[in-house]
Design a protein around this motif. Structure first.
Motif, PDB file in Angstrom:
ATOM      1  N   LEU A  86       1.220  -3.672   5.390  1.00 49.55           N
ATOM      2  CA  LEU A  86       0.055  -3.037   6.024  1.00 49.55           C
ATOM      3  C   LEU A  86      -0.921  -4.132   6.433  1.00 49.55           C
ATOM      4  O   LEU A  86      -1.348  -4.934   5.600  1.00 49.55           O
ATOM      5  CB  LEU A  86      -0.631  -2.041   5.086  1.00 49.55           C
ATOM      6  CG  LEU A  86      -1.805  -1.266   5.717  1.00 49.55           C
ATOM      7  CD1 LEU A  86      -1.846   0.172   5.218  1.00 49.55           C
ATOM      8  CD2 LEU A  86      -3.157  -1.948   5.453  1.00 49.55           C
ATOM      9  N   PHE A  88      -4.521  -4.875   7.516  1.00 53.14           N
ATOM     10  CA  PHE A  88      -5.835  -4.230   7.411  1.00 53.14           C
ATOM     11  C   PHE A  88      -6.789  -4.835   8.437  1.00 53.14           C
ATOM     12  O   PHE A  88      -6.904  -6.041   8.552  1.00 53.14           O
ATOM     13  CB  PHE A  88      -6.385  -4.445   6.002  1.00 53.14           C
ATOM     14  CG  PHE A  88      -7.746  -3.847   5.770  1.00 53.14           C
ATOM     15  CD1 PHE A  88      -7.872  -2.513   5.412  1.00 53.14           C
ATOM     16  CD2 PHE A  88      -8.888  -4.611   5.899  1.00 53.14           C
ATOM     17  CE1 PHE A  88      -9.118  -1.958   5.192  1.00 53.14           C
ATOM     18  CE2 PHE A  88     -10.141  -4.076   5.678  1.00 53.14           C
ATOM     19  CZ  PHE A  88     -10.256  -2.739   5.323  1.00 53.14           C
ATOM     20  N   ILE A 108       2.570  -1.477   9.275  1.00 53.59           N
ATOM     21  CA  ILE A 108       1.540  -0.487   9.550  1.00 53.59           C
ATOM     22  C   ILE A 108       0.270  -1.229   9.939  1.00 53.59           C
ATOM     23  O   ILE A 108      -0.251  -2.027   9.160  1.00 53.59           O
ATOM     24  CB  ILE A 108       1.275   0.397   8.318  1.00 53.59           C
ATOM     25  CG1 ILE A 108       2.563   1.130   7.923  1.00 53.59           C
ATOM     26  CG2 ILE A 108       0.152   1.384   8.567  1.00 53.59           C
ATOM     27  CD1 ILE A 108       2.795   1.191   6.452  1.00 53.59           C
ATOM     28  N   CYS A 110      -3.552  -0.999  10.556  1.00 54.84           N
ATOM     29  CA  CYS A 110      -4.633  -0.103  10.159  1.00 54.84           C
ATOM     30  C   CYS A 110      -5.952  -0.590  10.754  1.00 54.84           C
ATOM     31  O   CYS A 110      -6.372  -1.728  10.509  1.00 54.84           O
ATOM     32  CB  CYS A 110      -4.717  -0.055   8.628  1.00 54.84           C
ATOM     33  SG  CYS A 110      -5.925   1.134   7.989  1.00 54.84           S
ATOM     34  N   CYS A 134      -2.220   3.337  11.929  1.00 51.52           N
ATOM     35  CA  CYS A 134      -2.961   4.075  10.899  1.00 51.52           C
ATOM     36  C   CYS A 134      -4.453   3.917  11.186  1.00 51.52           C
ATOM     37  O   CYS A 134      -4.954   2.796  11.248  1.00 51.52           O
ATOM     38  CB  CYS A 134      -2.617   3.534   9.510  1.00 51.52           C
ATOM     39  SG  CYS A 134      -3.591   4.258   8.163  1.00 51.52           S
ATOM     40  N   TRP A 137      -7.717   3.873   6.363  1.00 52.15           N
ATOM     41  CA  TRP A 137      -7.195   3.227   5.164  1.00 52.15           C
ATOM     42  C   TRP A 137      -6.886   4.227   4.059  1.00 52.15           C
ATOM     43  O   TRP A 137      -5.896   4.104   3.337  1.00 52.15           O
ATOM     44  CB  TRP A 137      -8.188   2.171   4.690  1.00 52.15           C
ATOM     45  CG  TRP A 137      -8.021   1.696   3.282  1.00 52.15           C
ATOM     46  CD1 TRP A 137      -8.755   2.091   2.182  1.00 52.15           C
ATOM     47  CD2 TRP A 137      -7.066   0.744   2.791  1.00 52.15           C
ATOM     48  NE1 TRP A 137      -8.316   1.434   1.057  1.00 52.15           N
ATOM     49  CE2 TRP A 137      -7.286   0.602   1.403  1.00 52.15           C
ATOM     50  CE3 TRP A 137      -6.058  -0.002   3.403  1.00 52.15           C
ATOM     51  CZ2 TRP A 137      -6.525  -0.261   0.616  1.00 52.15           C
ATOM     52  CZ3 TRP A 137      -5.302  -0.863   2.613  1.00 52.15           C
ATOM     53  CH2 TRP A 137      -5.533  -0.980   1.244  1.00 52.15           C
ATOM     54  N   GLU A 139      -5.845   7.133   4.272  1.00 50.65           N
ATOM     55  CA  GLU A 139      -4.690   7.984   4.583  1.00 50.65           C
ATOM     56  C   GLU A 139      -3.436   7.140   4.830  1.00 50.65           C
ATOM     57  O   GLU A 139      -2.480   7.586   5.455  1.00 50.65           O
ATOM     58  CB  GLU A 139      -4.989   8.853   5.804  1.00 50.65           C
ATOM     59  CG  GLU A 139      -6.117   9.851   5.547  1.00 50.65           C
ATOM     60  CD  GLU A 139      -6.384  10.743   6.749  1.00 50.65           C
ATOM     61  OE1 GLU A 139      -5.661  10.612   7.777  1.00 50.65           O
ATOM     62  OE2 GLU A 139      -7.317  11.568   6.676  1.00 50.65           O
ATOM     63  N   ARG A 140      -3.440   5.949   4.287  1.00 47.14           N
ATOM     64  CA  ARG A 140      -2.287   5.052   4.432  1.00 47.14           C
ATOM     65  C   ARG A 140      -1.084   5.636   3.689  1.00 47.14           C
ATOM     66  O   ARG A 140      -1.241   6.391   2.719  1.00 47.14           O
ATOM     67  CB  ARG A 140      -2.620   3.670   3.856  1.00 47.14           C
ATOM     68  CG  ARG A 140      -2.849   3.702   2.357  1.00 47.14           C
ATOM     69  CD  ARG A 140      -3.379   2.396   1.811  1.00 47.14           C
ATOM     70  NE  ARG A 140      -3.579   2.476   0.362  1.00 47.14           N
ATOM     71  CZ  ARG A 140      -4.646   3.002  -0.222  1.00 47.14           C
ATOM     72  NH1 ARG A 140      -5.640   3.499   0.508  1.00 47.14           N
ATOM     73  NH2 ARG A 140      -4.733   3.034  -1.540  1.00 47.14           N
ATOM     74  N   ILE A 144       3.372   0.471  -0.123  1.00 49.78           N
ATOM     75  CA  ILE A 144       3.030  -0.776   0.558  1.00 49.78           C
ATOM     76  C   ILE A 144       3.396  -1.958  -0.342  1.00 49.78           C
ATOM     77  O   ILE A 144       2.977  -2.034  -1.491  1.00 49.78           O
ATOM     78  CB  ILE A 144       1.528  -0.831   0.900  1.00 49.78           C
ATOM     79  CG1 ILE A 144       1.118   0.381   1.731  1.00 49.78           C
ATOM     80  CG2 ILE A 144       1.194  -2.135   1.612  1.00 49.78           C
ATOM     81  CD1 ILE A 144       1.807   0.509   3.043  1.00 49.78           C
TER      82      ILE A 144
END
Length: 217
Positions: A86, A88, A108, A110, A134, A137, A139-140, A144
């Motif tokens: 993920l 971020f 992913i 985000c 995404c 955060w 609703e990730r 991960i």
């Protein structure tokens, strides 16, 4: 995803703004749709400057830390290969795209900015990679393995994420040029590399020194 959609986002803050495909000097293996500085044939008007400051299109620039972390992942694919990653605060998506190219099982991206998510999708397509989007955060998805983040600590309100990231994933790859002391001993500095925002914003030299940190469970 057509770059015209990115132009529409950009023109919300800069009426003459547009993007063009280019390769950031700090990670030339990837191409991105980024702000085209040739449109600035003279200084910004007061209204344009106010709009840019009020709602900057962060995704239309590739910041130094994103370039460095993306390039580092491409050089060291074992950190993400076969993992669910993920990214971020994905912005332009350069780190997410690098993770996909380095062999991550799923990536992913985000970001809370709809313009950024459109940029990630357009840039992933430009590079022939697939990235999941995404917008929240909280609703990730579960499961991960690795979190990546580049230059997200400029806002002090984001500092608590240093601890949160470690609770969510067994490995965190962080790049930052704004904060000299993370204040968290779990993050070990692996490298310090010089890069410049692309297109170049002529920032203070101290912001061109990017530090890469790794935290592992």
């Amino acid at each position: 995803m057509s770059p015209e959609r990115l132009n529409a986002h950009l023109r919300k803050t800069l009426s003459r703004g547009r993007v063009e495909a280019s390769r950031p000097s700090g990670c030339p293996r990837l191409a991105l749709y980024l702000f085209d500085p040739s449109v600035l044939e003279g200084p910004l008007s007061h209204e344009e400057a106010q709009s840019v400051v009020a709602a900057p299109a962060y995704w239309s620039f590739c910041w130094a830390s994103g370039q460095v972390l993306a390039n580092w992942i491409l050089d060291n694919p074992e950190w993400v290969a076969g993992k669910t990653v993920l990214d971020f605060g994905s912005g332009s998506g350069i780190v997410a795209i690098a993770a996909a190219r380095a062999g991550a099982r799923e990536v992913i991206a985000c970001d809370i900015d709809p313009g950024a998510l459109d940029a990630v999708l357009a840039n992933a397509t430009l590079n022939g990679e697939s990235v999941t989007l995404c917008s929240d955060w909280h609703e990730r998805p579960e499961g991960i393995d690795v979190i990546t983040a580049a230059d997200v600590l400029y806002d002090p309100e984001n500092r608590p994420f240093l601890g949160v990231f470690q609770k969510v994933a067994a490995r965190v790859l962080l790049a930052d040029s704004r904060v000299r002391d993370l204040g968290d001993d779990a993050y070990r500095k692996y490298a310090e590399i010089e890069a410049r925002t692309w297109p170049d914003l002529n920032e203070f030299e101290e912001f061109n020194r990017v530090r890469i940190y790794v935290a592992e469970a």
